[in-house]
Each structure stands twice: as C-alpha cells, then as structure tokens.
Design an enzyme around this catalytic site. Structure first.
Site, PDB file in Angstrom:
ATOM      1  CB  ALA A  85      -0.871  -0.021   1.246  1.00 51.66           C
ATOM      2  N   GLY A 128       0.808  -4.921   1.112  1.00 51.21           N
ATOM      3  CA  GLY A 128      -0.424  -4.960   0.310  1.00 51.21           C
ATOM      4  C   GLY A 128      -0.203  -5.528  -1.086  1.00 51.21           C
ATOM      5  CD  GLU A 131      -2.136  -7.736   3.084  1.00 54.77           C
ATOM      6  OE1 GLU A 131      -1.870  -6.548   2.796  1.00 54.77           O
ATOM      7  OE2 GLU A 131      -2.687  -8.081   4.135  1.00 54.77           O
ATOM      8  CD  GLU A 151       2.092  -5.646   5.763  1.00 51.88           C
ATOM      9  OE1 GLU A 151       2.982  -6.498   5.995  1.00 51.88           O
ATOM     10  OE2 GLU A 151       1.266  -5.782   4.855  1.00 51.88           O
TER      11      GLU A 151
HETATM   12  N1  COA Z   1       4.648   3.175  -0.590  1.00 47.40           N
HETATM   13  C1  COA Z   1       5.040   4.354  -1.099  1.00 47.40           C
HETATM   14  N2  COA Z   1       6.161   4.522  -1.803  1.00 47.40           N
HETATM   15  C2  COA Z   1       6.938   3.453  -1.979  1.00 47.40           C
HETATM   16  C3  COA Z   1       6.618   2.174  -1.471  1.00 47.40           C
HETATM   17  C4  COA Z   1       5.405   2.059  -0.745  1.00 47.40           C
HETATM   18  N3  COA Z   1       4.980   0.892  -0.250  1.00 47.40           N
HETATM   19  N4  COA Z   1       7.585   1.311  -1.810  1.00 47.40           N
HETATM   20  C5  COA Z   1       8.492   2.011  -2.508  1.00 47.40           C
HETATM   21  N5  COA Z   1       8.120   3.302  -2.619  1.00 47.40           N
HETATM   22  C6  COA Z   1       8.797   4.389  -3.311  1.00 47.40           C
HETATM   23  C7  COA Z   1       9.989   4.934  -2.533  1.00 47.40           C
HETATM   24  O1  COA Z   1       9.551   5.870  -1.561  1.00 47.40           O
HETATM   25  C8  COA Z   1      10.790   5.551  -3.626  1.00 47.40           C
HETATM   26  O2  COA Z   1      10.210   6.780  -3.995  1.00 47.40           O
HETATM   27  P1  COA Z   1      11.165   8.047  -4.366  1.00 47.40           P
HETATM   28  O3  COA Z   1      12.098   7.542  -5.445  1.00 47.40           O
HETATM   29  O4  COA Z   1      10.225   9.099  -4.819  1.00 47.40           O
HETATM   30  O5  COA Z   1      11.893   8.368  -3.095  1.00 47.40           O
HETATM   31  C9  COA Z   1      10.562   4.599  -4.792  1.00 47.40           C
HETATM   32  O6  COA Z   1       9.365   3.899  -4.517  1.00 47.40           O
HETATM   33  C10 COA Z   1      11.677   3.590  -4.975  1.00 47.40           C
HETATM   34  O7  COA Z   1      11.856   2.916  -3.758  1.00 47.40           O
HETATM   35  P2  COA Z   1      13.265   2.857  -2.982  1.00 47.40           P
HETATM   36  O8  COA Z   1      12.975   2.631  -1.540  1.00 47.40           O
HETATM   37  O9  COA Z   1      14.093   4.045  -3.313  1.00 47.40           O
HETATM   38  O10 COA Z   1      13.913   1.569  -3.652  1.00 47.40           O
HETATM   39  P3  COA Z   1      14.987   0.604  -3.009  1.00 47.40           P
HETATM   40  O11 COA Z   1      15.494  -0.247  -4.122  1.00 47.40           O
HETATM   41  O12 COA Z   1      15.979   1.362  -2.206  1.00 47.40           O
HETATM   42  O13 COA Z   1      14.145  -0.299  -1.960  1.00 47.40           O
HETATM   43  C11 COA Z   1      12.213  -1.565  -1.228  1.00 47.40           C
HETATM   44  C12 COA Z   1      13.097  -1.122  -2.419  1.00 47.40           C
HETATM   45  C13 COA Z   1      11.042  -2.333  -1.789  1.00 47.40           C
HETATM   46  C14 COA Z   1      13.044  -2.485  -0.304  1.00 47.40           C
HETATM   47  C15 COA Z   1      11.736  -0.322  -0.438  1.00 47.40           C
HETATM   48  O14 COA Z   1      11.170   0.586  -1.354  1.00 47.40           O
HETATM   49  C16 COA Z   1      10.691  -0.618   0.609  1.00 47.40           C
HETATM   50  O15 COA Z   1      11.021  -1.124   1.671  1.00 47.40           O
HETATM   51  N6  COA Z   1       9.406  -0.246   0.322  1.00 47.40           N
HETATM   52  C17 COA Z   1       8.346  -0.281   1.275  1.00 47.40           C
HETATM   53  C18 COA Z   1       7.853  -1.684   1.470  1.00 47.40           C
HETATM   54  C19 COA Z   1       6.773  -1.750   2.505  1.00 47.40           C
HETATM   55  O16 COA Z   1       6.940  -1.470   3.677  1.00 47.40           O
HETATM   56  N7  COA Z   1       5.608  -2.196   2.043  1.00 47.40           N
HETATM   57  C20 COA Z   1       4.500  -2.455   2.885  1.00 47.40           C
HETATM   58  C21 COA Z   1       3.548  -1.365   2.847  1.00 47.40           C
HETATM   59  S1  COA Z   1       1.979  -1.950   3.435  1.00 47.40           S
END
Ligand code: COA
Length: 277
Positions: A85, A128, A131, A151
């Site tokens: 999400a 999400g 999910e 989460e």
């Molecule tokens: N919601 C909002 N934005 C998200 C996102 C999410 N769930 N997952 C990734 N993004 C965004 C990042 O903020 C970033 O945006 P920006 O470039 O404008 O700063 C972009 O997507 C790229 O992600 P980034 O974190 O820079 O890539 P990475 O290769 O360093 O890491 C992940 C990849 C997947 C490990 C990391 O993005 C992450 O942990 N995401 C969140 C996962 C999460 O907690 N999901 C559960 C939510 S319910």
C-alpha cells in the site's frame, strides 16, 4: 452495468481468448514501485465490478509495470509487482481515517471475484502487494522476485487479509515467521513454501501467464466459477460441511447446458462449445 475504469495508474488490456477475453491489468506506478495509492485501489475495485458483470471477461490477470529507463546519472528503480500500500497515505492518519478504506477494500474485491484470477509477479511483492497476489487464485513468479509482509517494520500488521490468506497458503509456522519477522523471501523460496504456483525466468513470465489464462478461459465460464466457489468452501467450513456443499454444487451442475455439452463432446471425441448456461 459498471464502467471499465480508465485511469493512468492502471493499464487495462484485453486479449481475445476462445469467444471471450482475458483482462491484463497492470499497476502503473513504476516510480513508486507500483505501490497501491487510493487511485489504484479504486480503479482495481471498479475493474473487479466491471469484469464480474461483463459476460465476455473470462480471466483477470494482475501484474506490475516494469521500471522506466532512469534519468541521466540516476539508478534504475527496481522491478516490482506491487511494493505495498502507498505508505505516504498512512502518514498522520488515525483509525477513523483509515477504517473506510479497509472496510470495503481492494483485496476483498479481488478475492470475491467469482471469475479466475492470476498474479504475474516480477520483483517486489510486499505488504499490500503480496496481499494482492494472495487474493488471486494462481501466482506465477520470477525467481528474482521478493515477497514479504514488512508491515511489522511500520508498526503495523497486514490489513488486506495477509494474516489469513498467507497462513492458509504456506501454513502456520512459516506465516508466523514472515509476519512477525518482516523478512523477505525470494521467488525460489516462495515456490518452495507453496506461496506461488510456478517460478519462471523473467522473459517467460508473460508466456506462462497467458498459457495458464488461456487454459482457464477455455473452460465453461459457468462451471469454472462453481469450481472456484466449491474450493473456497474448504476455507470457510469444516470438511464434512464442505463435502456436502461440494456435493450439492456437483449435483446442480447436472441441470446446466454446459454439463451436457462437456459430457457429449467427450463421448463424441469433439471439442465442447460452451454456452455458459
Ligand atoms: N509506498 C510508497 N512509496 C513506496 C513504497 C510504498 N509501499 N515502496 C516504494 N516506494 C517508493 C519509494 O519511496 C521511492 O520513492 P522516491 O524515489 O520518490 O523516493 C521509490 O518507490 C523507490 O523505492 P526505494 O525505496 O528508493 O527503492 P529501493 O530499491 O531502495 O528499496 C524496497 C526497495 C522495496 C526495499 C523499499 O522501497 C521498501 O522497503 N518499500 C516499502 C515496502 C513496505 O513497507 N511495504 C509495505 C507497505 S503496506
């Protein structure tokens, strides 16, 4: 009749199959790793209503858009199915603010589709996003994908059915470890624990997905929905009740045209021409 959604964040393509169509829905926010913001969630919900109502839709496939070429000097964003999400929409929200989104939510909309659904996963399927995949009937993943329920690292738990559907799929022990620990597993491990049905190379993902979608689309559109409903009863009922429900559904199918068509085609070594009745 519900409208087919038309928003940039969700690309919807139609592939002809038999006398119907396969819908390919691509979450299109690659810059945000296809995170589900409100616009995407609403669009997927509308898609589900439309696809269920539309007689020609046989199968619905979900995937995430591939990363765009990076701007000069910047690194390419990673591949993602859906990285969760959109966390930015959680900031400052309290229970009153979030509850409406989770009462009638996108994961239930996909889960409640009576037509068959497939998730094609290449890259991150987190929170999400995992999910969304778990709400589909069949999951096909690339080896390089990463699955997880992180989460817990946000001070949250899965809210789109993850604690329930993951437990059903991979069992209590592994679900507990993934949900409490928030660690990711790769595609090979997801396959090993039963979280995905197939793992393939990235170049083969679409072909494998369409092969399975076309097979499902070749079945009676009526019978396949009853088959899905009958399997689902196993989740909600003790086995003795489930067997009774299956028995009734099986018996009722003897009043359909498609049963006569299917059995007749087998007897005559022909190909069934389903009517959906
Ligand atoms: N919601 C909002 N934005 C998200 C996102 C999410 N769930 N997952 C990734 N993004 C965004 C990042 O903020 C970033 O945006 P920006 O470039 O404008 O700063 C972009 O997507 C790229 O992600 P980034 O974190 O820079 O890539 P990475 O290769 O360093 O890491 C992940 C990849 C997947 C490990 C990391 O993005 C992450 O942990 N995401 C969140 C996962 C999460 O907690 N999901 C559960 C939510 S319910």
């Amino acid at each position: 009749m519900a409208e087919r959604p038309d928003v940039d964040e969700l690309t919807i393509e139609e592939y002809p199959s038999n006398d119907g169509i396969i819908i390919m829905a691509t979450v299109n926010r690659p810059e945000k790793l296809n995170a589900l913001n409100l616009a995407v969630k609403e669009a997927i919900k509308s898609l589900c209503t439309w696809a269920q109502d539309s007689e020609k839709v046989r199968v619905i496939v979900f995937r995430g858009a591939s990363p765009l070429p990076p701007p000069e000097g910047k690194r390419q964003k990673p591949h993602a199915f859906v990285a969760g999400a959109d966390v930015s929409e959680f900031v400052g929200k309290d229970s009153v603010g979030i509850r409406p989104e989770f009462e009638d939510n996108v994961w239930e909309a996909v889960w409640k589709l009576r037509k068959p659904t497939i998730a094609l996963i290449d890259g991150y399927a987190l929170g999400g996003g995992s999910e969304l995949a778990l709400s589909c009937d069949i999951r096909i993943s690339t080896k390089r994908s990463m699955f997880g329920t992180p989460e817990i690292n946000l001070g949250l738990i899965p809210g789109g059915g993850g604690t329930q559907r993951l437990t059903w799929l991979v069992g209590y022990g592994k679900a507990m470890e993934m949900i409490m620990g928030g660690e990711m597993v790769d595609g090979e491990e997801a396959y090993r624990i039963g979280m995905v049905n197939h793992i393939v190379e990235p170049d083969d993902l679409l072909t494998k997905g369409m092969e399975i979608a076309n097979n499902l689309a070749s079945k009676s559109p009526l019978t396949i929905q009853i088959a899905k409903q009958s399997v689902r009863t196993a989740l909600d009922n003790p086995i003795s009740d489930g067997i009774l429900l299956e028995h009734n559904m099986f018996v009722d199918l003897f009043d359909t045209k498609d049963k006569e068509i299917g059995v007749g085609a087998f007897m005559e070594r022909g190909k069934p021409e389903w009517t959906g009745e």
